[in-house]
Write a protein that holds these residues in place. Structure first.
Motif, mmCIF file in Angstrom:
data_model
loop_
_atom_site.group_PDB
_atom_site.id
_atom_site.type_symbol
_atom_site.label_atom_id
_atom_site.label_comp_id
_atom_site.label_asym_id
_atom_site.label_seq_id
_atom_site.Cartn_x
_atom_site.Cartn_y
_atom_site.Cartn_z
ATOM 1 N N HIS A 281 0.823 -1.235 0.000
ATOM 2 C CA HIS A 281 0.000 0.000 0.000
ATOM 3 C C HIS A 281 0.844 1.268 0.000
ATOM 4 N N GLN A 282 2.181 1.109 -0.056
ATOM 5 C CA GLN A 282 3.058 2.260 0.191
ATOM 6 C C GLN A 282 2.968 3.374 -0.839
ATOM 7 N N ASP A 283 2.477 3.039 -2.027
ATOM 8 C CA ASP A 283 2.425 4.009 -3.124
ATOM 9 C C ASP A 283 0.956 4.241 -3.484
ATOM 10 N N PRO A 284 0.220 4.963 -2.650
ATOM 11 C CA PRO A 284 -1.237 5.032 -2.814
ATOM 12 C C PRO A 284 -1.658 5.825 -4.054
ATOM 13 N N ASN A 285 -2.859 5.536 -4.532
ATOM 14 C CA ASN A 285 -3.406 6.271 -5.680
ATOM 15 C C ASN A 285 -4.272 7.450 -5.269
ATOM 16 N N ARG A 286 -4.441 7.628 -3.963
ATOM 17 C CA ARG A 286 -5.173 8.800 -3.449
ATOM 18 C C ARG A 286 -4.576 9.114 -2.087
ATOM 19 N N GLN A 287 -4.714 10.350 -1.652
ATOM 20 C CA GLN A 287 -4.125 10.727 -0.364
ATOM 21 C C GLN A 287 -4.835 11.954 0.212
ATOM 22 N N ILE A 288 -4.788 12.061 1.515
ATOM 23 C CA ILE A 288 -5.403 13.205 2.187
ATOM 24 C C ILE A 288 -4.665 14.484 1.835
ATOM 25 N N ARG A 289 -5.420 15.509 1.554
ATOM 26 C CA ARG A 289 -4.865 16.811 1.211
ATOM 27 C C ARG A 289 -5.591 17.927 1.957
ATOM 28 N N SER A 290 -4.865 19.000 2.176
ATOM 29 C CA SER A 290 -5.439 20.256 2.637
ATOM 30 C C SER A 290 -6.107 20.905 1.431
ATOM 31 N N ILE A 291 -7.347 21.356 1.610
ATOM 32 C CA ILE A 291 -8.103 21.930 0.485
ATOM 33 C C ILE A 291 -8.739 23.246 0.940
ATOM 34 N N SER A 292 -8.642 24.282 0.134
ATOM 35 C CA SER A 292 -9.417 25.489 0.441
ATOM 36 C C SER A 292 -10.604 25.542 -0.515
ATOM 37 N N ILE A 293 -11.717 25.998 0.001
ATOM 38 C CA ILE A 293 -12.934 26.099 -0.812
ATOM 39 C C ILE A 293 -13.350 27.561 -0.855
ATOM 40 N N ALA A 294 -13.377 28.128 -2.054
ATOM 41 C CA ALA A 294 -13.693 29.550 -2.230
ATOM 42 C C ALA A 294 -15.196 29.790 -2.077
ATOM 43 N N GLY A 295 -15.544 31.074 -1.937
ATOM 44 C CA GLY A 295 -16.952 31.444 -1.934
ATOM 45 C C GLY A 295 -17.570 31.481 -0.550
ATOM 46 N N ALA A 296 -18.892 31.340 -0.530
ATOM 47 C CA ALA A 296 -19.671 31.480 0.705
ATOM 48 C C ALA A 296 -19.318 30.376 1.705
ATOM 49 N N PRO A 297 -19.544 30.641 2.999
ATOM 50 C CA PRO A 297 -19.359 29.596 4.009
ATOM 51 C C PRO A 297 -20.126 28.329 3.626
ATOM 52 N N VAL A 298 -19.447 27.181 3.713
ATOM 53 C CA VAL A 298 -20.079 25.913 3.320
ATOM 54 C C VAL A 298 -21.046 25.450 4.413
ATOM 55 N N PRO A 299 -22.046 24.650 4.041
ATOM 56 C CA PRO A 299 -22.944 24.094 5.066
ATOM 57 C C PRO A 299 -22.224 23.007 5.872
ATOM 58 N N ALA A 300 -22.867 22.515 6.926
ATOM 59 C CA ALA A 300 -22.304 21.395 7.700
ATOM 60 C C ALA A 300 -22.225 20.179 6.792
ATOM 61 N N VAL A 336 -7.810 12.975 -2.212
ATOM 62 C CA VAL A 336 -7.697 13.385 -3.616
ATOM 63 C C VAL A 336 -6.924 12.348 -4.419
ATOM 64 N N ASP A 337 -7.450 12.036 -5.605
ATOM 65 C CA ASP A 337 -6.798 11.066 -6.493
ATOM 66 C C ASP A 337 -5.469 11.620 -6.995
ATOM 67 N N ARG A 338 -4.541 10.695 -7.220
ATOM 68 C CA ARG A 338 -3.172 11.025 -7.637
ATOM 69 C C ARG A 338 -3.123 12.044 -8.798
ATOM 70 N N ALA A 339 -3.977 11.865 -9.777
ATOM 71 C CA ALA A 339 -3.943 12.714 -10.976
ATOM 72 C C ALA A 339 -4.255 14.179 -10.654
ATOM 73 N N HIS A 340 -4.823 14.408 -9.453
ATOM 74 C CA HIS A 340 -5.280 15.767 -9.138
ATOM 75 C C HIS A 340 -4.667 16.319 -7.859
ATOM 76 N N TRP A 341 -3.737 15.592 -7.235
ATOM 77 C CA TRP A 341 -3.330 15.958 -5.873
ATOM 78 C C TRP A 341 -2.178 16.964 -5.801
ATOM 79 N N THR A 342 -1.659 17.395 -6.939
ATOM 80 C CA THR A 342 -0.564 18.381 -6.918
ATOM 81 C C THR A 342 -1.057 19.705 -6.339
ATOM 82 N N PRO A 343 -0.308 20.289 -5.399
ATOM 83 C CA PRO A 343 -0.720 21.580 -4.838
ATOM 84 C C PRO A 343 -0.928 22.613 -5.944
#
Ligand code: THG
Length: 366
Positions: A281-300, A336-343
């Motif tokens: 499992h050492q080379d995962p295809n998805r991984q936890i990322r810090s994400i910012s979400i623009a716009g209005a405050p999100v709901p719960a 986030v999937d590997r293809a999209h996880w670049t900062p």
């Protein structure tokens, strides 16, 4: 909001009366026990946590005590973190995995003696797993839930409060180490740890009957520090990237997907049941990322929000999100999937309020 129906099954804590008197507004349930989530408002509690000191009833971080000649063997079966070098006064954050290398829990292990450990669990029933392993493997170790309830003292003024109440020596405890105090003749431990990035301590209350006296002592000594009751704060913990089992991590997650590779000592042949599965499992295809979400405050958030790329292809999901008053953006944790996880990658998130722009970040906020 509907009420939460009281019952014995929904366990109270040694501090519950004090938490109620302090004006708890909302509770969640964690390890079948009450956990106050905020008192004034999530935002007001957050601002206060970042500038003063709070006392949190985190009794729900239940302890599984493991004791006996095979205690260390039993514990090591459950984690890829090498426990052999643990010091006598040390606490370890440990991914806990099954034989498939999937996450069962992400507790703190506390070494009390060579043959005695506490596992300070997140929200899954690890006691039954330990009992099953001990019996199945015929180990000379017992697992049980002791009468121990953590009380967290968190915030920039936590050191001042602890020094006043327990002395400089206790306040000088290093990160993830503990020292022993005596309260009314009863020995208890205090560690420098806690589920915030504001710094602080966790007192492991040994004996429910001491709960209210200890609570009162802290509040009496901290009046001029504006000490208040609090709890793990949603905004602050997302800013800090503190993972929540059941939300950000589940039994479908590997420690590598969770970004916990530094707690996996796979180069060492530990007895971890998931060892060989984890190697794959050492080379995962998805991984936890810090994400910012623009716009209005999100709901719960009560179920995953899908992340998509600009062409509408699935890119992952958001598992925790909230508005941050200090950073004036929505802060989030996503898988986030590997293809999209670049900062810097721009994505789209589907919340119950519609679509909002999201960006993958290289780190959390604090
Ligand atoms: N304290 C205690 N028990 C607990 C928690 C706690 N049990 C449940 C839950 N929290 C377990 N999960 C975590 C998750 C993160 C941390 C602690 C417990 C934590 N992490 C540090 C960080 O991410 O910066 C790193 C710790 C390290 O480097 O060793 O503190 O909070 N008693």
């Amino acid at each position: 909001m509907p009420y939460l129906t009281p019952a014995i099954r929904l366990r109270r804590t040694p501090f519950s009366r004090r938490v109620e008197e302090a004006g708890a507004t909302a509770y969640t349930v964690y390890n079948h026990m009450l956990l106050a989530s905020f008192f004034r408002s999530v935002e007001e509690d957050y601002a206060h946590l970042k500038k003063a000191v709070q006392v949190w009833d985190v009794s729900c971080e239940r302890q599984v005590e493991i004791i006996g000649p095979d205690a260390l063997r039993l514990l090591q079966l459950t984690t890829p973190r090498d426990l052999s070098g643990m010091a006598d006064d040390q606490c370890y954050y440990i991914p806990m995995v099954d034989e498939e290398g999937h996450m069962l829990n992400d507790p703190i292990a506390i070494k009390l003696a060579n043959d005695r450990y506490w596992v300070s669990i997140a929200d899954t029933d690890m006691l039954y797993y330990f009992k099953g392993l001990a019996n199945g493997f015929g180990l000379n170790a017992k697992a049980f839930e002791p009468d121990v309830s953590p009380l967290a003292i968190q915030g920039p003024k936590a050191d001042t409060l602890i020094a006043r109440v327990f002395g400089e020596k206790i306040a000088n405890t290093k990160f993830f180490r503990y020292k022993t105090i005596e309260f009314q003749g009863k020995k208890m431990i205090i560690a420098r740890s806690g589920w915030s990035h504001q710094g602080g301590f966790e007192l492991y209350l040994a004996g429910s009957e001491y709960g209210e006296p200890i609570w009162d002592m802290l509040f009496d000594a901290g009046k001029d520090l504006d000490v208040r009751a609090g709890g793990p704060n949603l905004i602050e913990r997302i800013e800090a990237g503190l993972l929540s089992y059941g939300n950000d991590i589940t039994i479908d997650t590997t420690p590598f997907e969770a970004g916990l590779s530094k707690y996996c000592n796979l180069d060492k042949a530990t007895d971890c049941l998931g060892h060989s599965a984890l190697l794959a499992h050492q080379d995962p295809n998805r991984q936890i990322r810090s994400i910012s979400i623009a716009g209005a405050p999100v709901p719960a958030i009560t179920s995953y929000w899908t992340l998509k790329d600009q062409d509408g292809n699935r890119a992952g999901h958001i598992s925790s999100a909230t508005w941050s008053p200090d950073f004036e953006t929505n802060v989030a944790i996503g898988m986030v999937d590997r293809a999209h996880w670049t900062p810097g990658t721009d994505l789209i998130v589907e919340t119950e309020n519609g679509e909002q722009s999201a960006t993958v970040r290289d780190r959390f906020w604090i």
